[in-house]
Design an enzyme around this catalytic site. Structure first.
Site, mmCIF file in Angstrom:
data_model
loop_
_atom_site.group_PDB
_atom_site.id
_atom_site.type_symbol
_atom_site.label_atom_id
_atom_site.label_comp_id
_atom_site.label_asym_id
_atom_site.label_seq_id
_atom_site.Cartn_x
_atom_site.Cartn_y
_atom_site.Cartn_z
ATOM 1 N N LYS A 56 7.280 6.757 1.974
ATOM 2 C CA LYS A 56 5.832 6.442 1.737
ATOM 3 C C LYS A 56 5.028 6.069 2.972
ATOM 4 O O LYS A 56 4.077 6.277 3.348
ATOM 5 C CB LYS A 56 5.766 5.478 0.806
ATOM 6 C CG LYS A 56 6.106 5.784 -0.709
ATOM 7 C CD LYS A 56 6.588 4.636 -1.793
ATOM 8 C CE LYS A 56 6.892 5.276 -3.017
ATOM 9 N NZ LYS A 56 7.566 4.342 -4.033
ATOM 10 N N GLN A 100 8.072 -2.045 -4.524
ATOM 11 C CA GLN A 100 8.829 -1.136 -4.924
ATOM 12 C C GLN A 100 10.066 -1.770 -6.038
ATOM 13 O O GLN A 100 10.475 -2.728 -5.827
ATOM 14 C CB GLN A 100 9.818 -0.738 -3.624
ATOM 15 C CG GLN A 100 10.931 0.466 -3.676
ATOM 16 C CD GLN A 100 10.463 1.776 -4.078
ATOM 17 O OE1 GLN A 100 9.361 1.876 -3.258
ATOM 18 N NE2 GLN A 100 10.983 2.301 -4.870
ATOM 19 N N ASP A 123 -0.427 1.538 -7.656
ATOM 20 C CA ASP A 123 0.746 2.316 -8.422
ATOM 21 C C ASP A 123 0.593 2.337 -9.893
ATOM 22 O O ASP A 123 1.442 2.777 -10.468
ATOM 23 C CB ASP A 123 1.861 1.728 -7.885
ATOM 24 C CG ASP A 123 3.319 2.709 -8.041
ATOM 25 O OD1 ASP A 123 2.986 3.655 -8.080
ATOM 26 O OD2 ASP A 123 4.278 1.940 -8.233
#
Length: 282
Positions: A56, A100, A123
């Site tokens: 990413k 994450q 996200d």
């Protein structure tokens, strides 16, 4: 649905298109003195999570998006993680926050997700973001479901009126993609580990979304001839949730693993970060 012509749904091509469209927007932000910025938080040293974070970060760099990496030790408490997220919420130069996952077991992951400010939830992991997505107006729906919808749109695969079977009900994949398909006028069946006669249900599907996290789980014999198969799984050894060769023989269109849903998920994350910079950039 004709199944004479097989289409491999190339995620790299879709991701490239998304990134091409972002480049002029990033340039326009630069003229305003704004650099889109994504902060990624990694707790612990899980190797696959570290790989995802690195991928990413590299994707951001190639596009001119600033990437801040926050590495926290595995011993980090829920309170310490929430505090770190709070600091990023306050930082006006940060437009998107990505935690994450999975995080270490002793951390309350849901509490950590909820600490992310909605305007930086690029996200799509907060309950508010989930609710907005269900109602069809989320600024930043969960990235993998949004990627699946982007692939269907890119290849002009019809969704309205089709029967979609989603295998998996996680709050960041199965449930939100079910809502997005429903909002796009599909008839949706969401299956999970307690579903009975799963293979029989999948055989009814015009569109199959595999999101279970089990390698080669979906069998070729489950696929209706001419169905569209999107594999959102990624397991060790670059293996998806679908038995690719067997399902390819039956499907009219299918995503490979790798180079299917994955690249589009990352491109979607970048798009959401640019969206947030345009909306909230100083």
């Amino acid at each position: 649905m004709s199944h004479a012509i097989k289409r491999i749904l190339d995620g790299n091509a879709v991701a490239s298109r998304i990134k091409e469209q972002l480049a002029p927007r990033i340039a326009k932000l630069a003229e305003r003195g704004v650099t889109p910025c994504l902060a990624t938080i990694l707790v612990g040293d899980d190797p696959s999570s570290a790989t995802y974070v690195r991928m990413k970060g590299n994707a951001c760099k190639r596009l001119g998006i600033k990437s801040i990496r926050v590495d926290l030790p595995a011993s980090t408490t829920t309170e310490e993680l929430i505090d770190a997220i709070g600091q990023l919420n306050e930082d006006k130069a940060v437009h998107g926050i990505l935690l994450q996952h999975p995080v270490p077991h002793h951390i309350d992951e849901r509490a950590a997700f909820e600490a992310i400010a909605i305007e930086k939830d690029v996200d799509g992991v907060t309950t508010l973001g989930f609710a907005q997505n269900a109602f069809g107006y989320a600024d930043y729906p969960s990235c993998t479901p949004a990627a699946i919808m982007a692939i269907l749109a890119h290849y002009e695969l019809p969704v309205r009126g089709r029967h979609a079977v989603v295998i998996g009900r996680s709050p960041i994949l199965g449930k939100p993609v079910s809502a997005m398909l429903l909002n796009a006028d599909a008839t949706v069946t969401t299956c999970h580990s307690r579903t009975e006669n799963l293979a029989d249900l999948v055989r009814l599907a015009d569109i199959v979304i595999a999101a279970v996290g089990k390698p080669n789980f979906v069998q070729g014999g489950w696929i209706k001839p001419g169905a569209v198969v999107l594999d959102a799984g990624y397991n060790p050894g670059n293996v998806g949730d679908v038995d690719y060769e067997a399902c390819l023989a039956k499907a009219s269109a299918i995503t490979p693993v790798p180079a299917g849903v994955g690249p589009v998920t990352i491109a979607t994350l970048l798009k959401h970060t640019v969206d947030a910079a345009e909306k909230f950039g100083a």
